[in-house]
Design an enzyme around this catalytic site. Structure first.
Site, PDB file in Angstrom:
ATOM      1  N   GLN A 220       1.400   4.635   5.765  1.00 61.94           N
ATOM      2  CA  GLN A 220       1.137   5.984   5.342  1.00 61.94           C
ATOM      3  C   GLN A 220      -0.169   6.581   5.803  1.00 61.94           C
ATOM      4  O   GLN A 220      -0.371   7.669   5.634  1.00 61.94           O
ATOM      5  CB  GLN A 220       1.047   6.209   3.709  1.00 61.94           C
ATOM      6  CG  GLN A 220       2.349   5.816   3.098  1.00 61.94           C
ATOM      7  CD  GLN A 220       3.495   6.872   3.426  1.00 61.94           C
ATOM      8  OE1 GLN A 220       3.080   7.968   3.818  1.00 61.94           O
ATOM      9  NE2 GLN A 220       4.663   6.542   3.209  1.00 61.94           N
ATOM     10  N   CYS A 385      10.657   2.438  -3.233  1.00 61.33           N
ATOM     11  CA  CYS A 385      10.601   1.051  -2.465  1.00 61.33           C
ATOM     12  C   CYS A 385       9.286   0.634  -2.854  1.00 61.33           C
ATOM     13  O   CYS A 385       8.578   0.014  -2.362  1.00 61.33           O
ATOM     14  CB  CYS A 385      10.429   1.111  -0.913  1.00 61.33           C
ATOM     15  SG  CYS A 385      12.006   1.730  -0.379  1.00 61.33           S
TER      16      CYS A 385
END
Ligand SMILES: Cc1ncc(COP(=O)(O)O)c(C=O)c1O
Length: 433
Positions: A220, A385
């Site tokens: 990310q 997740c």
């Protein structure tokens, strides 16, 4: 390999990015974002899941496919040499993007998940044994949890966990104690649920002081920030092309050369060997050692084009743009919905990346996302997740809106308007303003 023949020209100049002035105009570079559904524009707020692709990437892949596609590393004819050169040039671009020491420290994988599995299962398989400690955090994505669980089952390693503070930061109070005797400290640079940006260089330094390797899940982080793996002083880092304007099907593992050398192959087959005999095999040098079989050739070209595109925009600008949108989103949602919205993670936009996970009134996140979808607002609802984190948050699911360089305030406003309509649809009183 090099080629001596003339090469097909690069895509025409008008396909190249001119973003000198206006970041807002970037949306036009992303063909999909021009799409309308039911005659209304699309508001894509799911980039933490996967990003949209600029025309620059689409056309680079198309151009390569139609002019230079051939096997890499195998055949001796000129076209194949040209394809190999292009593939390796893409690797070099990706390496520069994260300031790797040299291009061979970039291993192309299927995605970040595979990259983290290479570290856990291949490096860990060779270097970890029963009772060895791996330190993780409660904010990890399953991609940085399950591979270590597999190793716990397979090799008896012990997992320890860094807890979180109430505002979604790592609680580092007991870090020294938790790191005591650890062999690996594996953590995300930025949470995919809370948006929290972690102090990566400090965490790497703490790992090394304790004698542990620092493994960074940078999936990310890399798409949204200037990344310098050497300045971090990390040991391994994993990221995915599809979250950073590139195609799916390819990601990268960066590792220190000596660590990659000391890591056994992950998959066996063609391309990853120096020799094969009836009594055994000799692996190829890094990075081919980890790239068994025919790699994602066209995707590598797209990955390289994606980093060119992001460099053309400038990662500082990407980051600054997203930070402004984060501040705007936090203000807008709080102003409009007050206590009716529960935003998770740091409240200070300088401590988080471009996403917000939230719960809205008592509505189920899937219901919220369905209503938002009726207004063409694309967000993710679910556990992202990150089930251990969800348990810490006391939520089975959240709505997550995430933005990127192509989003603007209209997208945030559209989401806020759509949240209003969710209240209407479910017959709830208008939230306080
Ligand atoms: C923090 C983080 N790590 C790892 C991954 C796994 O990425 P991929 O599915 O591309 O392997 C993701 C994907 O959402 C993520 O957000």
């Amino acid at each position: 390999m090099t080629t001596s023949t003339s090469r097909p020209s690069a895509p025409p100049a008008d396909h190249r990015l001119d973003v000198g002035a206006d970041l807002g105009s970037l949306k036009a570079r992303f063909p999909l974002l021009a799409r309308e559904i039911d005659g209304a524009p699309l508001h894509y707020l799911d980039s933490a899941n996967t990003s949209q692709k600029p025309v620059d990437v689409i056309e680079a892949m198309d151009h390569f496919t139609t002019t230079s596609y051939a096997p890499i590393n195998r055949s001796a004819y000129r076209l194949a040499a040209e394809a190999t050169d292009a593939f390796e040039a893409a690797r070099a671009r990706v390496a520069r993007f994260v300031n790797a020491g040299n291009p061979d420290e970039i291993v192309f994988t299927k995605n970040a998940t595979e990259a983290l599995n290479v570290v856990a299962q291949s490096w860990g398989g060779a270097h970890l044994g029963a009772g060895d400690v791996v330190l993780l955090t409660h904010m990890e994505h399953h991609a940085n949890i399950v591979p270590w669980h597999i190793m716990a089952t397979r090799q008896g390693i012990e997992l320890r966990w860094i807890p979180l503070t109430t505002d979604g930061q790592l609680d580092l109070t007991d870090l020294d104690h938790l790191l005591d005797g650890a062999k690996v400290f594996a953590f995300s640079a930025m949470s995919n649920v809370l948006g929290t940006i972690n102090p990566v260089a400090d965490l790497c330094a703490a790992a090394h002081t304790a004698g542990a390797l620092a493994v960074v899940d940078a999936c990310q982080y890399v798409p949204h920030n200037v990344t310098d793996v050497q300045a971090w002083d990390a040991d391994f880092a994993a990221f995915s092309s599809h979250k950073m304007c590139g195609p799916s099907g390819i990601g990268a593992l960066w590792g220190r050369a000596e660590l990659l050398d000391a890591t056994p192959p992950f998959l066996g087959g063609g391309n990853m060997i120096a020799d094969v005999r009836v009594d055994g095999y000799t692996p190829a040098p890094v990075p081919a050692k980890f790239e068994a079989g025919t790699p994602p050739i066209v995707e590598a070209i797209g990955f390289g084009a994606a980093v060119d595109f992001l460099n053309g925009v400038g990662m500082e600008r990407v980051h600054a743009h997203e930070r402004q949108l984060t501040a705007y989103a936090l203000d807008t949602l709080t102003d409009r919905f007050g206590d009716e919205i529960r935003v998770h993670g740091p409240t200070n936009p300088t401590e988080r990346g471009g996403m917000l996970s939230f719960e809205f009134r008592d509505l189920h996140p899937h219901d919220v996302s369905q209503v938002l979808d009726q207004r063409n607002v694309c967000v993710r609802a679910g556990h992202h997740c990150a089930k251990p984190l969800m348990r810490v948050l006391g939520a089975a699911a959240t709505v997550r809106a995430s933005w990127y360089l192509y989003n603007d305030r209209c997208d945030i406003d559209a989401m806020a308007d759509a949240l209003d309509s969710a209240s209407d649809i479910f017959g709830l009183p208008t939230p306080r303003t």
